[in-house]
Write a protein that holds these residues in place. Structure first.
Motif, PDB file in Angstrom:
ATOM      1  N   VAL A 168      -2.658 -33.792  75.942  1.00 40.10           N
ATOM      2  CA  VAL A 168      -1.815 -34.645  76.790  1.00 40.10           C
ATOM      3  C   VAL A 168      -0.996 -33.788  77.772  1.00 40.10           C
ATOM      4  O   VAL A 168      -0.928 -34.096  78.968  1.00 40.10           O
ATOM      5  N   ILE A 169      -0.408 -32.695  77.255  1.00 34.91           N
ATOM      6  CA  ILE A 169       0.381 -31.823  78.141  1.00 34.91           C
ATOM      7  C   ILE A 169      -0.503 -31.239  79.249  1.00 34.91           C
ATOM      8  O   ILE A 169      -0.137 -31.255  80.430  1.00 34.91           O
TER       9      ILE A 169
ATOM     10  N   GLY B 226       4.312 -23.090  80.296  1.00 37.68           N
ATOM     11  CA  GLY B 226       5.669 -23.560  80.085  1.00 37.68           C
ATOM     12  C   GLY B 226       5.817 -24.287  78.757  1.00 37.68           C
ATOM     13  O   GLY B 226       6.918 -24.511  78.274  1.00 37.68           O
ATOM     14  N   ALA B 227       4.692 -24.679  78.160  1.00 38.17           N
ATOM     15  CA  ALA B 227       4.739 -25.481  76.932  1.00 38.17           C
ATOM     16  C   ALA B 227       4.123 -24.763  75.743  1.00 38.17           C
ATOM     17  O   ALA B 227       4.380 -25.123  74.600  1.00 38.17           O
ATOM     18  N   ILE B 228       3.272 -23.780  75.996  1.00 40.20           N
ATOM     19  CA  ILE B 228       2.485 -23.155  74.932  1.00 40.20           C
ATOM     20  C   ILE B 228       2.642 -21.639  74.978  1.00 40.20           C
ATOM     21  O   ILE B 228       2.587 -21.040  76.060  1.00 40.20           O
ATOM     22  N   GLY B 229       2.842 -21.013  73.830  1.00 38.68           N
ATOM     23  CA  GLY B 229       3.116 -19.580  73.790  1.00 38.68           C
ATOM     24  C   GLY B 229       1.885 -18.695  73.911  1.00 38.68           C
ATOM     25  O   GLY B 229       1.928 -17.625  74.531  1.00 38.68           O
ATOM     26  N   ALA B 230       0.752 -19.125  73.348  1.00 43.77           N
ATOM     27  CA  ALA B 230      -0.439 -18.274  73.300  1.00 43.77           C
ATOM     28  C   ALA B 230      -1.305 -18.483  74.532  1.00 43.77           C
ATOM     29  O   ALA B 230      -1.499 -19.601  74.991  1.00 43.77           O
ATOM     30  N   THR B 231      -1.824 -17.365  75.058  1.00 49.06           N
ATOM     31  CA  THR B 231      -2.651 -17.491  76.261  1.00 49.06           C
ATOM     32  C   THR B 231      -4.025 -18.089  75.962  1.00 49.06           C
ATOM     33  O   THR B 231      -4.693 -18.571  76.863  1.00 49.06           O
ATOM     34  N   ARG B 232      -4.460 -18.042  74.670  1.00 52.55           N
ATOM     35  CA  ARG B 232      -5.797 -18.522  74.334  1.00 52.55           C
ATOM     36  C   ARG B 232      -6.019 -19.964  74.818  1.00 52.55           C
ATOM     37  O   ARG B 232      -7.023 -20.285  75.458  1.00 52.55           O
ATOM     38  N   VAL B 233      -5.040 -20.838  74.530  1.00 53.73           N
ATOM     39  CA  VAL B 233      -5.167 -22.247  74.933  1.00 53.73           C
ATOM     40  C   VAL B 233      -5.165 -22.375  76.459  1.00 53.73           C
ATOM     41  O   VAL B 233      -5.920 -23.172  77.035  1.00 53.73           O
ATOM     42  N   VAL B 234      -4.313 -21.560  77.111  1.00 52.35           N
ATOM     43  CA  VAL B 234      -4.243 -21.599  78.573  1.00 52.35           C
ATOM     44  C   VAL B 234      -5.592 -21.195  79.171  1.00 52.35           C
ATOM     45  O   VAL B 234      -6.085 -21.815  80.116  1.00 52.35           O
ATOM     46  N   VAL B 235      -6.211 -20.151  78.581  1.00 51.40           N
ATOM     47  CA  VAL B 235      -7.512 -19.692  79.084  1.00 51.40           C
ATOM     48  C   VAL B 235      -8.580 -20.770  78.893  1.00 51.40           C
ATOM     49  O   VAL B 235      -9.352 -21.070  79.818  1.00 51.40           O
ATOM     50  N   ILE B 236      -8.607 -21.393  77.709  1.00 48.91           N
ATOM     51  CA  ILE B 236      -9.600 -22.441  77.460  1.00 48.91           C
ATOM     52  C   ILE B 236      -9.410 -23.603  78.436  1.00 48.91           C
ATOM     53  O   ILE B 236     -10.364 -24.097  79.042  1.00 48.91           O
ATOM     54  N   ALA B 237      -8.142 -24.029  78.596  1.00 50.15           N
ATOM     55  CA  ALA B 237      -7.863 -25.123  79.531  1.00 50.15           C
ATOM     56  C   ALA B 237      -8.239 -24.731  80.957  1.00 50.15           C
ATOM     57  O   ALA B 237      -8.828 -25.524  81.699  1.00 50.15           O
TER      58      ALA B 237
ATOM     59  N   LEU C 224       6.824 -30.653  84.363  1.00 46.66           N
ATOM     60  CA  LEU C 224       6.316 -31.803  83.619  1.00 46.66           C
ATOM     61  C   LEU C 224       5.908 -31.403  82.202  1.00 46.66           C
ATOM     62  O   LEU C 224       6.215 -32.093  81.229  1.00 46.66           O
ATOM     63  N   ALA C 225       5.227 -30.253  82.092  1.00 46.86           N
ATOM     64  CA  ALA C 225       4.781 -29.793  80.776  1.00 46.86           C
ATOM     65  C   ALA C 225       5.982 -29.467  79.889  1.00 46.86           C
ATOM     66  O   ALA C 225       5.991 -29.798  78.694  1.00 46.86           O
ATOM     67  N   ARG C 226       7.018 -28.852  80.473  1.00 48.57           N
ATOM     68  CA  ARG C 226       8.248 -28.566  79.736  1.00 48.57           C
ATOM     69  C   ARG C 226       8.887 -29.840  79.197  1.00 48.57           C
ATOM     70  O   ARG C 226       9.357 -29.922  78.067  1.00 48.57           O
ATOM     71  N   LEU C 227       8.884 -30.857  80.046  1.00 50.06           N
ATOM     72  CA  LEU C 227       9.500 -32.147  79.725  1.00 50.06           C
ATOM     73  C   LEU C 227       8.865 -32.777  78.489  1.00 50.06           C
ATOM     74  O   LEU C 227       9.536 -33.464  77.712  1.00 50.06           O
ATOM     75  N   PHE C 228       7.575 -32.553  78.301  1.00 48.43           N
ATOM     76  CA  PHE C 228       6.850 -33.209  77.212  1.00 48.43           C
ATOM     77  C   PHE C 228       6.617 -32.295  76.022  1.00 48.43           C
ATOM     78  O   PHE C 228       5.792 -32.586  75.160  1.00 48.43           O
ATOM     79  N   THR C 229       7.306 -31.166  76.011  1.00 44.78           N
ATOM     80  CA  THR C 229       7.100 -30.234  74.902  1.00 44.78           C
ATOM     81  C   THR C 229       8.094 -30.506  73.772  1.00 44.78           C
ATOM     82  O   THR C 229       9.272 -30.683  74.050  1.00 44.78           O
TER      83      THR C 229
END
Lengths: 238, 238
Positions: A56-57, B47-58, B233-238
């Protein structure tokens, strides 16, 4: 005689395959991408991540990024087009005053490209030389192929595109917002979005003069292939 | 007399503000979005997730989705344009045979819109009536504003756009691939991407005839605003 060919101003002819007008075109542009990209991103992520919260994020971040890139990008492009038109028009005006012989030769050349000979083009050249304002308009459209952009359209157009992107993007994202498990949300999102893409493609086909069923099929195909590729890639790197 | 105005085929005039030709235009289209959207998405997620792994996959999922949506979408749109052109051309051809009087009146109307009178347009109408093929070409361009699309361009154009999207997308994503911490990767990604957007905008301005520094500023602005919005926006929903 086709109904739509009569008494329609020139600039509408150009985009007349969008029989619904410019607003429909902007909705089509925004919603095409809004339905497709957030859908594929969410599907891809749910192949790699179990919780819908991250999906969602990411989906919201993508909708924000995509709508701003399309809306703001479109607005600035429209403004540049308007400035480009004005500067070309000013140049054409200068040339008609400073180099009338050259410009007359260009009018003749435009028409000679359609098989007309010197004798046949002479009256047109003479007619243009009598009316400088019409001559500039003629050169803008027939030499440069430029249409006068409507400056008031830029803001409306940008907002319509961005709004349609957001509206389209919430359709694939809704199941992830409502359900906690990514893979159950994925099934629902795929079903709902492919259906929405089909309906959207059908309506788009109707407005653009394409065969509606074929347009529906193509729209579903683009969304499906993009989602499958994103899903496969995300799986690969998990 | 401007150099680019002489002996250039008609269809090139229309897009001649892209002085680098169609390939440059396709690279600009693909890279604009490829630099902006994956950049903003990755910034938002970090801004919402600490690990880069998820950012890379996204990010990879977004690059796959975006490049396919733009490339395949562009290919199918180009094919539809070509079919639309052919069907309009066939219709124009039929009308010239079946309703020549009506079509002659339309030629006259096109020119009268530029202030020419009955007497002045008569030689042009007569010239067209003598050459049916040129007449159809004339109506396609001057009545309908349609250019003949090059069918071979569709595949090349789609691949160039998709490839540029992918190339652009890896610039903001690279820091997340190389670094383990999302917020350190974010700083590097912002620096590298805003710089890349500036250089890209400058070069784009050069090719599109816009003022390069202003184009650079606009391109950086779009990317920056999109990334900031996604981040917020991502910060807002974290």
């Amino acid at each position: 005689m086709a109904r739509r060919k009569q008494h329609i101003p020139r600039h509408e002819h150009i985009e007349r395959h969008f029989t619904g007008g410019e607003t429909v075109r902007d909705v089509v542009i925004g919603m095409s991408d809004g339905l497709t990209v957030p859908f594929a991103l969410a599907a891809g992520l749910s192949g790699a991540i179990g919780a819908t919260r991250v999906v969602v994020i990411a989906g919201l971040a993508e909708i924000a990024a995509g709508s701003i890139a399309m809306g703001l990008g479109g607005y600035l492009a429209a403004r540049s087009d308007a400035e480009h038109y004005e500067s070309e028009r000013a140049r054409e005006e200068r040339e008609i005053i400073q180099l009338p012989d050259e410009e007359e030769r260009e009018v003749a050349e435009i028409l000679k490209a359609y098989g007309m000979n010197d004798e046949e083009v002479r009256p047109v050249v003479a007619a243009m030389a009598k009316r400088p304002k019409a001559w500039i308009d003629f050169m803008m459209r027939f030499e440069l192929g430029l249409e006068k952009p409507d400056p008031r359209r830029a803001v409306t157009s940008a907002s319509t595109i961005a709004g349609s992107y957001i509206a389209g993007g919430f359709i694939p994202l809704a199941p992830y917002i409502l359900l906690p498990q990514a893979h159950t949300a994925l099934s629902l999102s795929v079903t709902v979005t492919l259906l929405a893409l089909g309906i959207f493609g059908y309506i788009k086909g109707h407005y653009t003069g394409a065969r509606p069923f074929r347009s529906a099929l193509q729209t579903v195909l683009i969304g499906g292939v993009a989602a499958a590729a994103a899903f496969g890639l995300a799986r690969l790197f998990t």
